[in-house]
Design a protein around this motif. Structure first.
Motif, PDB file in Angstrom:
ATOM      1  N   UNK A  85       0.959  -1.279  -0.052  1.00 23.61           N
ATOM      2  CA  UNK A  85       0.053  -0.008   0.130  1.00 23.61           C
ATOM      3  C   UNK A  85       0.869   1.173  -0.125  1.00 23.61           C
ATOM      4  N   UNK A  86       1.771   1.383   0.752  1.00 22.70           N
ATOM      5  CA  UNK A  86       2.725   2.509   0.762  1.00 22.70           C
ATOM      6  C   UNK A  86       3.338   2.639  -0.339  1.00 22.70           C
ATOM      7  N   UNK A  87       4.048   1.842  -0.891  1.00 20.92           N
ATOM      8  CA  UNK A  87       4.883   1.846  -2.203  1.00 20.92           C
ATOM      9  C   UNK A  87       3.761   2.337  -3.559  1.00 20.92           C
ATOM     10  N   UNK A  88       2.713   1.858  -3.433  1.00 20.47           N
ATOM     11  CA  UNK A  88       1.802   1.953  -4.580  1.00 20.47           C
ATOM     12  C   UNK A  88       1.065   3.353  -4.324  1.00 20.47           C
ATOM     13  N   UNK A  89       0.874   3.543  -3.141  1.00 15.12           N
ATOM     14  CA  UNK A  89       0.483   5.352  -2.961  1.00 15.12           C
ATOM     15  C   UNK A  89       1.350   6.124  -3.388  1.00 15.12           C
ATOM     16  N   UNK A  90       2.800   5.687  -3.064  1.00 15.34           N
ATOM     17  CA  UNK A  90       3.866   6.621  -3.473  1.00 15.34           C
ATOM     18  C   UNK A  90       3.823   6.938  -4.825  1.00 15.34           C
ATOM     19  N   UNK A  91       3.848   5.785  -5.654  1.00 12.05           N
ATOM     20  CA  UNK A  91       3.578   5.670  -7.139  1.00 12.05           C
ATOM     21  C   UNK A  91       2.296   6.648  -7.599  1.00 12.05           C
ATOM     22  N   UNK A  92       1.081   6.634  -6.993  1.00  7.78           N
ATOM     23  CA  UNK A  92       0.127   7.452  -7.382  1.00  7.78           C
ATOM     24  C   UNK A  92       0.384   8.571  -6.993  1.00  7.78           C
ATOM     25  N   UNK A  93       1.000   9.116  -5.959  1.00  2.76           N
ATOM     26  CA  UNK A  93       1.362  10.408  -5.733  1.00  2.76           C
ATOM     27  C   UNK A  93       2.246  11.138  -6.538  1.00  2.76           C
ATOM     28  N   UNK A  94       3.352  10.538  -6.860  1.00  2.00           N
ATOM     29  CA  UNK A  94       4.344  11.217  -7.692  1.00  2.00           C
ATOM     30  C   UNK A  94       4.214  11.169  -9.056  1.00  2.00           C
ATOM     31  N   UNK A  95       3.559  10.260  -9.614  1.00  2.02           N
ATOM     32  CA  UNK A  95       3.208  10.132 -11.115  1.00  2.02           C
ATOM     33  C   UNK A  95       1.914  10.127 -11.534  1.00  2.02           C
ATOM     34  N   UNK A  96       1.650  10.588 -12.696  1.00  5.62           N
ATOM     35  CA  UNK A  96       0.116  10.712 -13.148  1.00  5.62           C
ATOM     36  C   UNK A  96      -0.078   9.321 -13.695  1.00  5.62           C
TER      37      UNK A  96
END
Length: 167
Positions: free
Chosen positions: A26-37
């Motif tokens: 969840x943390x890594x995928x949330x990071x991906x969703x936050x920093x990349x469109x």
């Protein structure tokens, strides 16, 4: 009774490992969703499955130590293990075998992507282990809380056994 305590401890340990894996994914995928469109169905699917598992596993870690618990999360573990298998397949298709730099999100975060693959597998593995443990808990014979006491009927002249007194 000792076997049941061991099974309950194993169930809690498995639930904890699933919890830890879902926190990391969840943390890594949330990071991906936050920093990349970049957002595709695979990324959203992985985030949803990890978040749902995270919420349920918080409660699931405590359930095995409730006295009346008898492996009731077996159907949930079975269903969610297939969902994590799908998540593992999606992440492997997207980021393994040299496809990591080419597929988004975060084209340079191959270490994080491979971490997601690894923890998808770990969550799947511990969910499958938990299916076995919960199945054994389900089959475990129930020991009644208050075993029925056997009461003796009082003996009277009418119910007394016959004794021969020929003297």
């Amino acid at each position: 009774m000792m076997e049941q305590l061991t099974l309950r401890s194993l169930a809690t340990a498995n639930h904890f490992m699933v919890f830890a894996s879902s926190v990391i994914v969840t943390g890594i995928i949330s990071h991906f969703l936050k920093v990349d469109s970049f957002r595709n169905a695979h990324i959203i699917y992985q985030e949803v499955i990890a978040t749902i598992t995270l919420a349920v596993s918080i409660v699931a870690m405590v359930l095995p130590f409730i006295h009346r618990y008898k492996g009731y999360l077996l159907p949930f573990n079975l269903i969610v293990s297939y969902l994590w298998l799908t998540s593992f397949i999606f992440s492997t298709q997207d980021w393994a075998g040299g496809r990591c730099p080419l597929n988004g999100p975060g084209s340079g975060d191959c270490g994080l992507k491979k971490t997601v693959i690894a923890f998808n597998f770990l969550a799947l593995f511990f969910l499958l282990c938990n299916v076995v443990v919960e199945g054994l808990l389900w089959r475990e014979p129930r020991v009644p809380v208050n075993p029925p006491s056997t009461k003796e009927r009082p003996v009277s002249d009418a119910t007394a056994p016959e004794t021969s007194s020929n003297v």
